[in-house]
Design an enzyme around this catalytic site. Structure first.
Site, short mmCIF file in Angstrom:
data_model
loop_
_atom_site.label_atom_id
_atom_site.label_comp_id
_atom_site.label_asym_id
_atom_site.label_seq_id
_atom_site.Cartn_x
_atom_site.Cartn_y
_atom_site.Cartn_z
N ASN A 1 0.81 -1.22 0.00
CA ASN A 1 0.00 0.00 0.00
C ASN A 1 0.84 1.28 0.00
O ASN A 1 0.30 2.36 -0.18
CB ASN A 1 -0.96 0.02 1.21
CG ASN A 1 -0.21 0.01 2.52
OD1 ASN A 1 0.48 -0.96 2.83
ND2 ASN A 1 -0.35 1.07 3.31
N SER A 2 2.16 1.16 0.20
CA SER A 2 3.00 2.37 0.22
C SER A 2 4.44 2.00 -0.07
O SER A 2 4.82 0.83 -0.09
CB SER A 2 2.91 3.07 1.59
OG SER A 2 3.44 2.24 2.61
N GLY A 3 5.27 3.04 -0.28
CA GLY A 3 6.71 2.85 -0.40
C GLY A 3 7.14 1.89 -1.48
O GLY A 3 6.59 1.84 -2.58
N TYR B 1 15.64 -4.39 14.74
CA TYR B 1 15.38 -4.35 13.29
C TYR B 1 16.48 -5.09 12.54
O TYR B 1 16.20 -5.91 11.65
CB TYR B 1 15.30 -2.90 12.80
CG TYR B 1 15.07 -2.80 11.31
CD1 TYR B 1 13.82 -3.05 10.77
CD2 TYR B 1 16.11 -2.46 10.44
CE1 TYR B 1 13.60 -2.98 9.40
CE2 TYR B 1 15.90 -2.39 9.07
CZ TYR B 1 14.65 -2.65 8.55
OH TYR B 1 14.45 -2.59 7.19
N GLY C 1 6.79 -1.31 -1.64
CA GLY C 1 5.78 -2.29 -2.01
C GLY C 1 4.82 -1.79 -3.06
O GLY C 1 4.51 -2.50 -4.03
#
Length: 285
Positions: free
Chosen positions: A12-14, A166, A16
């Site tokens: 949905n963003s970035g 992370y 992706g």
């Protein structure tokens, strides 16, 4: 990519969203697997408008990688509804968030970035094998270099540093790729990883930047960071390019093979992490 079906998590963003749009432009059919249905529908509309694709070429499905129940439900629907799956792109990620837990009690970054995708991939493997030749693409990060796998504290209950957590999750992605590649030999399914570089996305929303420094940071990011479209190039390359037919268990950056540190290709650690991950997500045999 005409006639091929591709799942992209976090589409949905970035990176992706840019990956999904690029695959649609190559005539592929994309299933956008996203936690936030409303944002995913909005992104799908953007992609359809940008590419001229019809509704059937860009499909939105709800997937919350912080919930093993959601992962199982998503996979059940895919297996029931999709006759083939040509590419799975494990793209979604959580970056340096404060200490929180998934629905199942896992530290959020390890739970989403590694365990959620671990279960997703395993549950879709039979469909990928039936669709062979097929591909799995794993989005990692060069920050894996700063992580290690502490089997005594995978859930960060004894110590939590958001940056280290992370890095550990991204190292886990590479070890997962390493072990899965061995298990897929001769299956007609390949798995490869990539590091996209520093990209202008909302992934860093949990990173604190002083108010006075934000204008300078924003200016520098436009000059120094990749656009989402540039960041998506290697994902699209690994999903679609004939040059990587049959290539197995490698990592790429800027569409070229990348040499990894030994800790990212340690077969003993990769095998142990796989076994423990199976137990954690409830698929141990």
């Amino acid at each position: 990519m005409r006639g091929k079906t591709v799942i992209v998590t976090g589409a949905n963003s970035g990176i992706g969203k840019a990956t999904a749009a690029a695959i649609v432009k190559l005539q592929g059919r994309v299933i956008m697997a996203c936690r936030n249905q409303a944002r995913a529908e909005e992104a799908a509309r953007d992609i359809r408008q940008e590419t001229g694709a019809d509704g059937g070429q860009v499909v939105v499905k709800q997937l919350d990688l912080a919930s093993l129940e959601s992962v199982r439900s998503f996979c059940e629907d895919i297996i029931k509804e999709e006759p083939q799956l040509d590419v799975l792109i494990n793209n979604a990620g959580v970056y340096q968030c404060p200490y929180t837990r998934t629905e199942d009690g896992f530290e959020m970054q390890f739970g989403v970035n590694h365990l959620g995708h671990f279960l997703l991939t395993n549950l879709l493997l039979d469909l990928l094998k039936r669709s062979a030749p097929s591909r799995i693409v794993v989005v990692s990060s060069k920050l894996y270099k700063h992580g290690d796998i502490n089997f005594e504290d995978l859930n960060s209950e004894q110590f939590y540093d958001k940056a280290f957590a992370y890095s550990r999750s991204k190292l886990a992605n590479l070890l997962f790729t390493c072990e899965l590649a061995c298990r897929l030999e001769g299956s007609g399914v390949t798995v490869n990883a990539l590091t996209p570089g520093i990209v202008r996305t909302n992934l860093g929303r949990h990173v604190h930047i002083p108010v006075l420094a934000k204008p300078l940071f924003n200016l520098l990011s436009w000059g120094l960071f990749k656009s989402p479209e540039d960041g998506a190039q290697t994902s699209v390359y690994l999903a679609s390019c004939p040059d990587v037919d049959g290539v197995q268990g490698k990592c790429f950056a800027d569409c070229k093979p990348l040499d990894l540190l030994g800790k990212a290709t340690d077969q003993k650690v990769a095998s142990k992490l796989w076994d423990i991950s199976e137990v954690m997500v409830g698929i141990a045999t």
